[in-house]
Design an enzyme around this catalytic site. Sequence first.
Site, PDB file in Angstrom:
ATOM      1  CG  HIS B  57     -52.365  54.526 -36.289  1.00 14.42           C
ATOM      2  ND1 HIS B  57     -51.754  55.748 -36.071  1.00 14.42           N
ATOM      3  CD2 HIS B  57     -53.686  54.986 -36.689  1.00 14.42           C
ATOM      4  CE1 HIS B  57     -52.850  56.742 -36.174  1.00 14.42           C
ATOM      5  NE2 HIS B  57     -53.851  55.985 -36.593  1.00 14.42           N
ATOM      6  CG  HIS B 219     -55.262  60.615 -35.551  1.00 10.05           C
ATOM      7  ND1 HIS B 219     -56.028  60.092 -34.711  1.00 10.05           N
ATOM      8  CD2 HIS B 219     -54.998  59.582 -36.513  1.00 10.05           C
ATOM      9  CE1 HIS B 219     -56.380  58.639 -35.039  1.00 10.05           C
ATOM     10  NE2 HIS B 219     -55.770  58.481 -36.041  1.00 10.05           N
TER      11      HIS B 219
END
Lengths: 332, 332
Positions: B57, B219
């Site tokens: 991320h 996700h």
Amino acid sequence: MRKIINQPNDFVDEMIDGILLAHPDKLKTPGDDKRVLVRADAPTGKVGIVTGGGSGHLPLFKGYVGKGLCSGVAVGNVFSSPSAQQCFEAAKAVDGGAGVLFLYGNYGGDVFNFDLAIDLAELEGIETRTALGRDDVASQPNERKLDRRGVAGIFFAFKGAGAAAERGDGLEAVAAVAEDIIEHTATMGIGLSPTILPTTGKASFDLPEGEMEIGIGIHGETGIHRGPLETADQIVERLMAPLVADLVLVRGDRIAVLVNGMGATPLEELYVMYRHVHQQAALIGVTIEKSYIGEYATSLEMAGASLSILKLNDERLELLKAPADSPFFVEV
Amino acid sequence: MRKIINQPNDFVDEMIDGILLAHPDKLKTPGDDKRVLVRADAPTGKVGIVTGGGSGHLPLFKGYVGKGLCSGVAVGNVFSSPSAQQCFEAAKAVDGGAGVLFLYGNYGGDVFNFDLAIDLAELEGIETRTALGRDDVASQPNERKLDRRGVAGIFFAFKGAGAAAERGDGLEAVAAVAEDIIEHTATMGIGLSPTILPTTGKASFDLPEGEMEIGIGIHGETGIHRGPLETADQIVERLMAPLVADLVLVRGDRIAVLVNGMGATPLEELYVMYRHVHQQAALIGVTIEKSYIGEYATSLEMAGASLSILKLNDERLELLKAPADSPFFVEV
């Protein structure tokens, strides 16, 4: 197309609207043409630096307008040159009496239009100099290095020349700083997938899935090697070896490094690359004094990266370390 | 796969190696486990803030460790929680005697491991508090907002709580700042294409070409609407309306805005989006006092974006404007 846009023909102007709305304290349009932007706080009495080129490369070019960087910018459509009039308008707006350096990448259309802008500036009594980014070692061999294209390594020239202008250097001196940095900068790129041009819906280049192209340009210009995708370490070695040779790096040299993402390549992968750049530099006894890792010159959503090296001396390192402040780049 | 990596299992550790080699002046490993990173210059006597979560991320989470932000971080594999031991190691390393705030996103695995770390910290006599990012309005309705997932809006909590810790607030006060900001933050995402997980080669979600998913998680968690790709303006309206409703924004309110790229979406498109966010805010009489546009919380090379809004008051705005300095985020 997989793009978050409205009408493709409005893409560039709407993007500029967004930039102006987001950064009114840092950037402004000096006239009616919003494709010409200048520093909101441009100081008088200092050398102005004007850059420009096609859109689609953010943060190149608009991102590097600010304190200690460029003073103004003119941009065209995606991957297209700004007009001579736009280049001239930018120069007129940033001229504080000390003259203007045109600092942009070596592409035919840009050179043509900026050269016309020089004539327009002269008619207004604005003194100009020109320095061309030409760091893409894959585009021409060393013996024809003056013909090389400019890619991500122009960032170093923005940073150095901008710092020189900010400290009050004259036009000749700022131009000499830009030339000196360009002379000691070399870049190699790798492409994994193309971008899709918003207005045509066409890919910027063709590359089969699972292949890579080494030496690719930021508009998809043909590189020097195409083959199956290799590991990050192998890729770094393919990118780095020609740079080390071109800059004649030897044990004891100091360098600055830019690992640049082209658009769709995750920051994680750029750090995996940087890790091996650092290892390879250590292997040949070269010290990395300053590193930049992230998206500095993109090609919309192209997957790929580039590696730029600037050979340092004390002067170049000092200029890199000088403060800078633009919406996209801050050095404290 | 179209990735610049070596062995997929080495991806996370090699990425961290790159970060440590690039930023030795800013980040360090307090022990032998390089998945635990802390500020190189962590001050004693101030509240420590530890964040963490899965890798993949960037700049979340490691990017927000620095002055005026978090003090330490523990990360796991791609999209996987760090271990309790790693969370504890980070807390132990940053505890300067004033206690530690655990500040991370509301995901089961992370909550499980950070909660175990609280027990380990207590055994060492380290006082802790916890604040969970839960800004994803698509993940739960308002009446179950405590169960929402945390996404990009946690950036606001890092910035605010980090500023509070830096100015010397105590543990209760820093935790209260984080809670207050989380309470007033809401985010909606849009996905256009998935990321491919390095170790499995599998896509994080399935989405036919030419479709979009509104409300998607970072996700690839299922959103609230799937349909043909719309224009940027339509997308902004779909993202923004639920945020305005959730935060009960009314004429005269002030907000901060984060337009976040998920990985493969060009900065140009984020600015096209911001343009319409600004227009829509003006339409309802809400003023944007601070804007952030770029990649703040990604999902490797996922194409998509998210819009986060923080409802401001004087205190929150002051904390946002405080200085910060990490390898990935600088506020001057």
